[in-house]
Design a protein around this motif. Structure first.
Motif, mmCIF file in Angstrom:
data_model
loop_
_atom_site.group_PDB
_atom_site.id
_atom_site.type_symbol
_atom_site.label_atom_id
_atom_site.label_comp_id
_atom_site.label_asym_id
_atom_site.label_seq_id
_atom_site.Cartn_x
_atom_site.Cartn_y
_atom_site.Cartn_z
ATOM 1 N N TRP A 289 0.824 -1.207 0.000
ATOM 2 C CA TRP A 289 0.000 0.000 0.000
ATOM 3 C C TRP A 289 0.863 1.263 0.000
ATOM 4 C CZ3 TRP A 289 0.503 3.612 3.829
ATOM 5 C CH2 TRP A 289 1.104 3.200 5.024
ATOM 6 N N LEU A 290 2.070 1.157 0.545
ATOM 7 C CA LEU A 290 2.949 2.317 0.647
ATOM 8 C C LEU A 290 3.926 2.402 -0.515
ATOM 9 C CD1 LEU A 290 3.804 4.730 2.384
ATOM 10 C CD2 LEU A 290 5.239 3.176 3.708
ATOM 11 N N PHE A 291 4.605 1.301 -0.794
ATOM 12 C CA PHE A 291 5.697 1.356 -1.759
ATOM 13 C C PHE A 291 5.318 0.912 -3.167
ATOM 14 C CE2 PHE A 291 7.694 1.455 2.351
ATOM 15 C CZ PHE A 291 8.566 2.511 2.188
ATOM 16 N N LYS A 292 4.098 0.485 -3.370
ATOM 17 C CA LYS A 292 3.623 0.229 -4.734
ATOM 18 C C LYS A 292 2.487 1.190 -5.052
ATOM 19 C CE LYS A 292 5.143 -4.515 -5.320
ATOM 20 N NZ LYS A 292 5.678 -4.991 -4.080
ATOM 21 N N ASP A 293 1.452 1.176 -4.226
ATOM 22 C CA ASP A 293 0.283 2.016 -4.488
ATOM 23 C C ASP A 293 0.601 3.513 -4.339
ATOM 24 O OD1 ASP A 293 -0.944 -0.454 -4.710
ATOM 25 O OD2 ASP A 293 -1.913 -0.334 -2.748
ATOM 26 N N ALA B 247 2.480 8.871 -6.457
ATOM 27 C CA ALA B 247 3.400 10.011 -6.329
ATOM 28 C C ALA B 247 4.222 10.209 -7.594
ATOM 29 C CB ALA B 247 4.319 9.814 -5.122
ATOM 30 N N ASN B 248 4.459 9.141 -8.320
ATOM 31 C CA ASN B 248 5.268 9.211 -9.539
ATOM 32 C C ASN B 248 4.496 9.646 -10.772
ATOM 33 O OD1 ASN B 248 8.097 8.666 -9.400
ATOM 34 N ND2 ASN B 248 7.566 6.686 -8.524
ATOM 35 N N PHE C 83 5.773 12.031 8.416
ATOM 36 C CA PHE C 83 7.011 11.521 7.847
ATOM 37 C C PHE C 83 6.914 11.556 6.329
ATOM 38 C CE2 PHE C 83 6.256 9.564 11.930
ATOM 39 C CZ PHE C 83 7.451 9.827 12.590
ATOM 40 N N THR C 84 8.030 11.798 5.682
ATOM 41 C CA THR C 84 8.047 11.817 4.220
ATOM 42 C C THR C 84 8.996 10.749 3.702
ATOM 43 O OG1 THR C 84 9.749 13.540 4.195
ATOM 44 C CG2 THR C 84 7.448 14.251 4.049
ATOM 45 N N ILE C 85 8.655 10.224 2.542
ATOM 46 C CA ILE C 85 9.466 9.202 1.895
ATOM 47 C C ILE C 85 9.718 9.669 0.465
ATOM 48 C CG2 ILE C 85 9.541 6.806 1.107
ATOM 49 C CD1 ILE C 85 7.460 6.248 3.389
ATOM 50 N N THR C 86 10.978 9.627 0.065
ATOM 51 C CA THR C 86 11.349 9.890 -1.321
ATOM 52 C C THR C 86 12.474 8.927 -1.673
ATOM 53 O OG1 THR C 86 11.781 11.639 -2.933
ATOM 54 C CG2 THR C 86 13.064 11.722 -0.896
ATOM 55 N N ILE D 214 8.860 16.325 -7.873
ATOM 56 C CA ILE D 214 9.613 15.353 -7.089
ATOM 57 C C ILE D 214 8.617 14.448 -6.360
ATOM 58 C CG2 ILE D 214 11.170 15.053 -5.126
ATOM 59 C CD1 ILE D 214 12.402 17.780 -5.922
ATOM 60 N N PRO D 215 8.696 13.136 -6.571
ATOM 61 C CA PRO D 215 7.762 12.245 -5.888
ATOM 62 C C PRO D 215 8.070 12.129 -4.394
ATOM 63 C CG PRO D 215 9.178 10.996 -7.397
ATOM 64 C CD PRO D 215 9.551 12.426 -7.511
ATOM 65 N N VAL D 216 7.062 12.366 -3.577
ATOM 66 C CA VAL D 216 7.177 12.287 -2.121
ATOM 67 C C VAL D 216 5.895 11.661 -1.587
ATOM 68 C CG1 VAL D 216 7.359 13.625 0.026
ATOM 69 C CG2 VAL D 216 8.626 14.364 -2.005
ATOM 70 N N ILE D 217 6.048 10.766 -0.623
ATOM 71 C CA ILE D 217 4.901 10.222 0.094
ATOM 72 C C ILE D 217 4.933 10.813 1.494
ATOM 73 C CG2 ILE D 217 3.801 8.139 0.992
ATOM 74 C CD1 ILE D 217 5.385 6.557 -1.132
ATOM 75 N N ALA D 218 3.816 11.314 1.974
ATOM 76 C CA ALA D 218 3.701 11.792 3.349
ATOM 77 C C ALA D 218 2.803 10.821 4.110
ATOM 78 C CB ALA D 218 3.115 13.196 3.385
ATOM 79 N N VAL D 219 3.264 10.372 5.271
ATOM 80 C CA VAL D 219 2.492 9.436 6.084
ATOM 81 C C VAL D 219 2.447 9.909 7.527
ATOM 82 C CG1 VAL D 219 2.923 7.410 4.641
ATOM 83 C CG2 VAL D 219 4.497 7.948 6.485
#
Length: 98
Positions: free
Chosen positions: A48-52, A57-58, A77-80, A63-68
């Protein structure tokens, strides 16, 4: 050699840091001038986080960033990608944003 050790070495090389051997560690995995890096290497990551979410985000042009965040918590928290992080650390990028 362990896969997780190789992973820590790869991360250190990407960001210009140095892997701290397990015998010399007090807490962090990577010695870096301004990043505090703790590495986690797993067989699989949450879809759910790293595929969906990452796929969504892409889809943009920035710049693709996920905020959780966790329910009822003020922490966000942010993930890039590490390549994006390295790009953002480049001196001309940092100077432009000061």
């Amino acid at each position: 050699m362990s896969n997780w050790k190789n992973f820590e070495r790869r991360v250190a090389a990407k960001v210009g840091g140095k892997r701290i051997p397990i015998t010399g560690r007090k807490c962090l995995d990577i010695d870096h001038p301004f990043l505090d890096i703790e590495c986690k290497y797993r067989k699989s990551l949450p879809a759910w986080l790293f595929k969906d979410a990452w796929g969504q985000a892409n889809t943009g042009s920035g710049i693709p960033v996920i905020a959780v965040a966790e329910h009822n918590s003020h922490n966000i928290f942010t993930i890039t990608s590490i390549d994006t992080l390295v790009m953002l650390m480049e001196p001309d990028i940092i100077e432009r944003n000061e």
